[in-house]
Design a protein around this motif. Structure first.
Motif, mmCIF file in Angstrom:
data_model
loop_
_atom_site.group_PDB
_atom_site.id
_atom_site.type_symbol
_atom_site.label_atom_id
_atom_site.label_comp_id
_atom_site.label_asym_id
_atom_site.label_seq_id
_atom_site.Cartn_x
_atom_site.Cartn_y
_atom_site.Cartn_z
ATOM 1 N N HIS A 280 -66.687 13.387 -0.366
ATOM 2 C CA HIS A 280 -65.254 13.223 -0.601
ATOM 3 C C HIS A 280 -65.072 12.505 -1.936
ATOM 4 O O HIS A 280 -65.865 11.621 -2.290
ATOM 5 C CB HIS A 280 -64.640 12.382 0.529
ATOM 6 N N ALA A 281 -64.048 12.879 -2.682
ATOM 7 C CA ALA A 281 -63.762 12.230 -3.964
ATOM 8 C C ALA A 281 -62.272 11.930 -4.067
ATOM 9 O O ALA A 281 -61.444 12.680 -3.557
ATOM 10 C CB ALA A 281 -64.209 13.107 -5.135
ATOM 11 N N VAL A 282 -61.950 10.815 -4.710
ATOM 12 C CA VAL A 282 -60.562 10.406 -4.911
ATOM 13 C C VAL A 282 -60.400 9.974 -6.360
ATOM 14 O O VAL A 282 -61.254 9.274 -6.918
ATOM 15 C CB VAL A 282 -60.165 9.237 -3.983
ATOM 16 N N GLU A 283 -59.298 10.390 -6.970
ATOM 17 C CA GLU A 283 -59.023 10.050 -8.367
ATOM 18 C C GLU A 283 -57.787 9.173 -8.465
ATOM 19 O O GLU A 283 -56.782 9.406 -7.791
ATOM 20 C CB GLU A 283 -58.806 11.326 -9.188
ATOM 21 N N ALA A 284 -57.841 8.161 -9.312
ATOM 22 C CA ALA A 284 -56.692 7.300 -9.591
ATOM 23 C C ALA A 284 -56.394 7.378 -11.085
ATOM 24 O O ALA A 284 -57.293 7.253 -11.917
ATOM 25 C CB ALA A 284 -56.989 5.857 -9.187
ATOM 26 N N ARG A 285 -55.133 7.586 -11.415
ATOM 27 C CA ARG A 285 -54.731 7.666 -12.815
ATOM 28 C C ARG A 285 -54.211 6.303 -13.277
ATOM 29 O O ARG A 285 -53.268 5.771 -12.702
ATOM 30 C CB ARG A 285 -53.640 8.712 -13.016
ATOM 31 N N VAL A 286 -54.822 5.777 -14.314
ATOM 32 C CA VAL A 286 -54.377 4.509 -14.890
ATOM 33 C C VAL A 286 -53.335 4.817 -15.962
ATOM 34 O O VAL A 286 -53.635 5.498 -16.948
ATOM 35 C CB VAL A 286 -55.551 3.717 -15.494
ATOM 36 N N TYR A 287 -52.130 4.329 -15.733
ATOM 37 C CA TYR A 287 -51.021 4.601 -16.646
ATOM 38 C C TYR A 287 -50.564 3.335 -17.360
ATOM 39 O O TYR A 287 -50.642 2.226 -16.802
ATOM 40 C CB TYR A 287 -49.820 5.164 -15.885
ATOM 41 N N ALA A 288 -50.048 3.503 -18.567
ATOM 42 C CA ALA A 288 -49.386 2.413 -19.280
ATOM 43 C C ALA A 288 -47.930 2.407 -18.823
ATOM 44 O O ALA A 288 -47.037 2.955 -19.477
ATOM 45 C CB ALA A 288 -49.483 2.626 -20.788
ATOM 46 N N GLU A 289 -47.701 1.809 -17.664
ATOM 47 C CA GLU A 289 -46.367 1.753 -17.092
ATOM 48 C C GLU A 289 -46.235 0.487 -16.259
ATOM 49 O O GLU A 289 -47.229 -0.150 -15.894
ATOM 50 C CB GLU A 289 -46.090 2.981 -16.225
ATOM 51 N N ASP A 290 -44.988 0.128 -15.951
ATOM 52 C CA ASP A 290 -44.709 -1.096 -15.207
ATOM 53 C C ASP A 290 -44.098 -0.746 -13.857
ATOM 54 O O ASP A 290 -42.889 -0.509 -13.756
ATOM 55 C CB ASP A 290 -43.752 -1.976 -16.006
ATOM 56 N N PRO A 291 -44.899 -0.687 -12.787
ATOM 57 C CA PRO A 291 -44.370 -0.317 -11.470
ATOM 58 C C PRO A 291 -43.299 -1.280 -10.959
ATOM 59 O O PRO A 291 -42.433 -0.879 -10.185
ATOM 60 C CB PRO A 291 -45.615 -0.357 -10.569
ATOM 61 N N ALA A 292 -43.348 -2.549 -11.385
ATOM 62 C CA ALA A 292 -42.384 -3.538 -10.903
ATOM 63 C C ALA A 292 -41.002 -3.345 -11.504
ATOM 64 O O ALA A 292 -40.034 -3.937 -11.023
ATOM 65 C CB ALA A 292 -42.891 -4.948 -11.212
#
Length: 263
Positions: free
Chosen positions: A57-69
């Motif tokens: 199984h594989a899972v990918e996470a995208r690191v973004y230059a964004e502010d979730p808060a």
């Protein structure tokens, strides 16, 4: 189609690699980019889809230059430092970041993809969380904290996913509480710069008959509220507290900088 919900239909075809292609590559053990180039050069594929067997199984996470808060608004700035997970089993990082790179508003804010593979979903998520914990970018606000919170979410771990999950869980996924170490570290960095002044009388920690004096600084991080920080030097160690918090020792690692400077 409405009378046969168990059937599925192709509605469009994107003749390009998707952002998630590393998941396919890690599960099947192939390099899609390599074969894309080989086929474009006229080579024939030596296998068919029937020959491919998914593994684990594989899972990918995208690191973004964004502010979730703050509504996931894109952020920008200059990348000052980057730390990627090194020698993590089953982990792959696809990124183009480097110190000095300017993240501007003209392109997609994705900075990197952190992908983890494991024997099953639980192991893949565990490895992904450890990899994200070892991923840091200084100078640009990112969504790494949100990604770790998502990986730990019970619904995400169980695969109970829907398009409203992030919006529904956002108050628990985003923690705007600032650790005291942040304004303390910012104060010590400011002191390190000020201490380089050639004027000894301009030193904020100037010598007195009772030793170095306390330094009181108001620190506002990322445009937030100001924090009252007090630091002082005692017995060869920096101590400090934020607001009415306890006085704690602050460990400082002295490293040689460029040109022989001490940071």
């Amino acid at each position: 189609a409405s009378s046969a919900p168990e059937q599925f239909f192709f509605m469009e075809m994107n003749t390009r690699l998707q952002v998630e292609h590393p998941v396919t590559e890690m599960v099947h053990g192939i390099d899609l980019v390599e074969w894309q180039l080989r086929v474009a050069a006229g080579e024939a594929l030596p296998f068919t889809s029937d020959d491919l067997r998914p593994r684990g199984h594989a899972v990918e996470a995208r690191v973004y230059a964004e502010d979730p808060a703050h509504g996931f608004v894109p952020t920008g700035g200059t990348v000052l430092a980057v730390h990627e997970p090194a020698a993590h089993e089953g982990v792959r990082v696809d990124a183009a970041w480097a110190p000095g790179m300017v993240v501007g508003p003209h392109y997609d804010p994705m900075l990197a993809k952190v992908v983890a593979h494991g024997a099953d979903r639980a192991e893949a998520l565990l490895r992904l969380d450890r990899a994200l914990a070892a991923t840091a970018v200084l100078g640009v606000t990112t969504n790494i904290g949100l990604l770790r919170a998502l990986v730990a979410d019970e619904d995400v771990r169980a695969g109970r996913l829907d398009t409203d999950l992030v919006e529904r869980h956002l108050p628990t996924l985003v923690d705007e509480t600032m650790p005291p170490i942040v304004p303390l570290a910012a104060t010590l960095l400011w002191l390190a710069v000020e201490e380089r002044s050639p004027d000894p009388w301009a030193s904020p920690t100037g010598w007195t008959t009772s030793g170095h004096r306390e330094v009181h600084v108001a620190v506002a991080v990322a445009g937030g509220d100001a924090h009252d920080v007090v630091v002082h030097h005692r017995d060869g160690t920096w101590w400090g507290h934020v607001g009415d918090g306890p006085d704690v020792p602050i460990g400082v690692e002295v490293l040689p900088g460029e040109g022989g400077e001490v940071l």
